[in-house]
Design a protein around this motif. Structure first.
Motif, PDB file in Angstrom:
ATOM      1  N   LEU A 177       0.719  -1.350  -0.083  1.00 64.82           N
ATOM      2  CA  LEU A 177       0.058   0.132  -0.063  1.00 64.82           C
ATOM      3  C   LEU A 177       0.701   1.233  -0.188  1.00 64.82           C
ATOM      4  O   LEU A 177       0.634   2.034  -0.630  1.00 64.82           O
ATOM      5  CB  LEU A 177      -1.036  -0.159   1.103  1.00 64.82           C
ATOM      6  N   TRP A 178       1.967   1.391   0.872  1.00 69.48           N
ATOM      7  CA  TRP A 178       2.666   2.455   0.621  1.00 69.48           C
ATOM      8  C   TRP A 178       3.301   2.596  -0.638  1.00 69.48           C
ATOM      9  O   TRP A 178       3.277   3.838  -1.185  1.00 69.48           O
ATOM     10  CB  TRP A 178       4.068   2.061   1.892  1.00 69.48           C
ATOM     11  N   GLY A 179       3.654   1.445  -1.482  1.00 66.59           N
ATOM     12  CA  GLY A 179       4.177   1.625  -2.722  1.00 66.59           C
ATOM     13  C   GLY A 179       3.086   2.205  -3.863  1.00 66.59           C
ATOM     14  O   GLY A 179       3.529   2.867  -4.516  1.00 66.59           O
ATOM     15  N   LEU A 180       1.819   1.729  -3.480  1.00 67.89           N
ATOM     16  CA  LEU A 180       0.760   2.239  -4.340  1.00 67.89           C
ATOM     17  C   LEU A 180       0.636   3.919  -4.138  1.00 67.89           C
ATOM     18  O   LEU A 180       0.606   4.613  -5.118  1.00 67.89           O
ATOM     19  CB  LEU A 180      -0.408   1.631  -3.801  1.00 67.89           C
ATOM     20  N   GLU A 181       0.876   4.313  -2.937  1.00 66.31           N
ATOM     21  CA  GLU A 181       0.705   5.827  -2.582  1.00 66.31           C
ATOM     22  C   GLU A 181       1.827   6.418  -2.877  1.00 66.31           C
ATOM     23  O   GLU A 181       1.746   7.566  -3.570  1.00 66.31           O
ATOM     24  CB  GLU A 181       0.335   5.868  -0.973  1.00 66.31           C
ATOM     25  N   LEU A 182       2.981   5.563  -2.982  1.00 61.37           N
ATOM     26  CA  LEU A 182       4.324   6.296  -3.439  1.00 61.37           C
ATOM     27  C   LEU A 182       4.438   6.719  -4.879  1.00 61.37           C
ATOM     28  O   LEU A 182       4.654   7.879  -5.376  1.00 61.37           O
ATOM     29  CB  LEU A 182       5.349   5.660  -3.129  1.00 61.37           C
ATOM     30  N   ASP A 183       3.705   5.602  -5.567  1.00 62.22           N
ATOM     31  CA  ASP A 183       3.738   5.777  -6.972  1.00 62.22           C
ATOM     32  C   ASP A 183       2.827   6.959  -7.503  1.00 62.22           C
ATOM     33  O   ASP A 183       2.951   7.599  -8.480  1.00 62.22           O
ATOM     34  CB  ASP A 183       3.374   4.496  -7.719  1.00 62.22           C
ATOM     35  N   ARG A 184       1.553   7.022  -6.638  1.00 59.69           N
ATOM     36  CA  ARG A 184       0.573   8.141  -7.083  1.00 59.69           C
ATOM     37  C   ARG A 184       1.397   9.405  -6.938  1.00 59.69           C
ATOM     38  O   ARG A 184       0.987  10.382  -7.338  1.00 59.69           O
ATOM     39  CB  ARG A 184      -0.605   7.766  -6.040  1.00 59.69           C
ATOM     40  N   ARG A 185       2.093   9.624  -5.771  1.00 55.45           N
ATOM     41  CA  ARG A 185       2.464  11.087  -5.444  1.00 55.45           C
ATOM     42  C   ARG A 185       3.580  11.181  -6.417  1.00 55.45           C
ATOM     43  O   ARG A 185       3.664  12.464  -6.991  1.00 55.45           O
ATOM     44  CB  ARG A 185       3.078  10.786  -3.954  1.00 55.45           C
ATOM     45  N   LEU A 186       4.545  10.291  -6.911  1.00 53.07           N
ATOM     46  CA  LEU A 186       5.359  10.663  -7.937  1.00 53.07           C
ATOM     47  C   LEU A 186       4.719  11.058  -9.206  1.00 53.07           C
ATOM     48  O   LEU A 186       5.244  12.022  -9.928  1.00 53.07           O
ATOM     49  CB  LEU A 186       6.292   9.320  -8.097  1.00 53.07           C
ATOM     50  N   TYR A 279      -6.800   2.589  -2.567  1.00 53.52           N
ATOM     51  CA  TYR A 279      -5.949   4.015  -2.506  1.00 53.52           C
ATOM     52  C   TYR A 279      -6.280   4.715  -1.281  1.00 53.52           C
ATOM     53  O   TYR A 279      -5.468   5.319  -0.797  1.00 53.52           O
ATOM     54  CB  TYR A 279      -6.401   4.761  -3.640  1.00 53.52           C
ATOM     55  N   ASP A 280      -7.517   4.443  -0.814  1.00 55.01           N
ATOM     56  CA  ASP A 280      -7.773   5.049   0.652  1.00 55.01           C
ATOM     57  C   ASP A 280      -7.076   4.572   1.803  1.00 55.01           C
ATOM     58  O   ASP A 280      -6.383   5.013   2.400  1.00 55.01           O
ATOM     59  CB  ASP A 280      -9.250   4.931   0.704  1.00 55.01           C
ATOM     60  N   ASP A 281      -6.961   3.159   1.761  1.00 50.05           N
ATOM     61  CA  ASP A 281      -6.259   2.337   2.566  1.00 50.05           C
ATOM     62  C   ASP A 281      -4.633   2.687   2.475  1.00 50.05           C
ATOM     63  O   ASP A 281      -4.023   3.003   3.568  1.00 50.05           O
ATOM     64  CB  ASP A 281      -6.277   1.010   2.681  1.00 50.05           C
ATOM     65  N   ALA A 282      -4.221   3.068   1.304  1.00 52.54           N
ATOM     66  CA  ALA A 282      -2.935   3.412   1.086  1.00 52.54           C
ATOM     67  C   ALA A 282      -2.408   4.804   1.548  1.00 52.54           C
ATOM     68  O   ALA A 282      -1.338   4.970   2.287  1.00 52.54           O
ATOM     69  CB  ALA A 282      -2.517   3.190  -0.477  1.00 52.54           C
TER      70      ALA A 282
END
Length: 299
Positions: A177-186, A279-282
Motif C-alpha cells: 500500500l505504501w508503494g501504491l501511494e508512493l507511485d501516486r505521489r510521484l 488508494y484510501d487505505d494506502a
C-alpha cells in the motif's frame, strides 16, 4: 510490449558503470544475489547492512565496486545516521531487507518489530534519501500480502492476536500500500523517479533461520531443508529486482515469478490482491507511517 522474459539474463543489465545503487540487507539472501549481479554489471553498490563485519567479508568476495555502511532498519536513529553518511546522489534505492520473527517484540522506537523493520524503517530511509535519488525506488514486498488483513486501528498488533506469519503478511501488505501511494505521489508531482514493487518468489535464504523455541526451530529446519532442494537460490531470487532495472516496465508495477503460486518462474507483471489496490487505505498507511517515523516525502 514487454520483452520475452524467457530470454532474460543478467547480461540485460548492460554496463552500469557510474551508477550508484543502495541495497539494504545485502549480506544474505536476495540482497546478496542482487548486489553481486549489480556489481558485476559495473555499478557501485552501497551495501546497507546491520553486520558490517559480515558485510566486509561479503564485499571481499564480490567482484566489483562496493562499500559497506551500517544501518539497522529497526532503529530510526540508525536510519537517520545512515542517510547522513551517504555522500552524493543515488541512482537506485533498493529496499530489500526484511525479517520474519518467531515472537512478538518491539523496536527501540516502540514499533512492532516486523512492521518496523519491513516497512517503517524502509519508509523513513526512502523519505530521508529521496532528494538524492535520481531514477528508481524498488521495494521488495511479498505475495504473502495476499493472505494478510490490514489492521489500520492496530498497526502495531498490540490488541490483535500475533503470529509470525500474520505479522509478516501484515507488514508486506503495508509495504504494498505504501508503494501504491508512493507511485501516486510521484506521478502527481511529475517526478523523474519511478517506483516498483517486487516479489522474489520462494527463495532459499535466512529470512527465518533461528528460534529459541524448539518446535519453531524444528519447523524452520524442515522448511530450510525443502528450500535448499526446491526453492530458488539467491541469484534466482534477485532476478525480479534486476528485471525491474533492466526492462521498460510501467511505473508502479508489481513484478514477480510467473510460475504456479508465484513460487518460481520467470519475471512478469503480477496482479495484486484487492486489499493492495485500495488508494484510501494506502493514503492512511502513509499517514500512519509519516506520524510514526516523523518523515515525509519531500516532493
Amino acid at each position: 510490449m514487454l520483452p520475452d522474459v524467457t530470454q532474460w539474463s543478467p547480461a540485460r543489465l548492460g554496463n552500469l558503470t557510474g551508477k550508484r545503487i543502495i541495497v539494504t540487507g545485502a549480506t544474505n539472501g536476495v540482497g546478496l544475489g542482487t548486489t553481486r549481479a549489480l556489481a558485476k554489471a559495473g555499478a557501485h553498490v552501497i551495501m546497507a547492512v546491520r553486520n558490517t563485519e559480515l558485510g566486509a567479508q561479503r564485499a571481499a568476495d564480490i567482484a566489483g565496486s562496493t562499500e559497506v555502511l551500517k544501518v539497522d532498519l529497526a532503529d530510526l536513529d540508525s536510519v537517520r545516521a545512515f542517510a547522513d553518511s551517504v555522500d552524493g546522489d543515488i541512482d537506485i534505492l533498493i529496499n530489500n531487507a526484511g525479517v520474519l520473527t518467531d515472537q512478538r517484540h518491539e523496536t527501540v522506537d516502540g514499533f512492532e518489530a516486523t512492521l518496523g523493520t519491513n516497512m517503517l524503517g524502509p519508509f523513513a530511509l526512502t523519505n530521508l534519501l529521496f532528494g538524492r535519488v535520481r531514477s528508481q525506488i524498488i521495494n521488495v514486498a511479498s505475495d504473502g500480502h495476499r493472505q494478510a488483513t490490514l489492521r489500520l486501528d492496530d498497526m502495531h498488533l498490540r490488541r490483535t492476536k500475533w503470529t509470525a506469519l500474520f505479522a509478516y503478511g501484515h507488514s508486506k501488505l503495508a509495504m504494498m500500500l505504501w508503494g501504491l501511494e508512493l507511485d501516486r505521489r510521484l506521478r502527481v508531482a511529475n517526478s523523474e523517479v519511478v517506483t516498483h514493487l517486487i516479489h522474489p518468489g520462494w527463495v532459499a535464504s535466512n529470512l527465518a533461520q533461528t528460534s529459541d523455541k524448539p518446535l519453531m526451530a524444528a519447523a524452520y529446519k524442515v522448511v530450510d531443508g525443502l528450500a535448499q532442494r526446491l526453492a530458488n537460490d539467491v541469484d534466482e531470487g534477485a532476478v525480479p529486482t534486476l528485471y525491474s532495472i533492466s526492462e521498460p516496465i510501467p511505473p508502479g508495477s508489481y513484478i514477480g515469478p510467473n510460475g504456479r503460486f508465484g513460487l518460481r518462474g520467470t519475471p512478469t507483471l503480477l496482479g495484486r490482491s484487492p486489499d493492495a489496490c485500495d488508494y484510501d487505505d494506502a493514503a492512511r498507511v502513509v499517514q500512519f507511517a509519516e506520524k510514526e517515523t516523523g518523515t515525509t516525502l519531500p516532493i
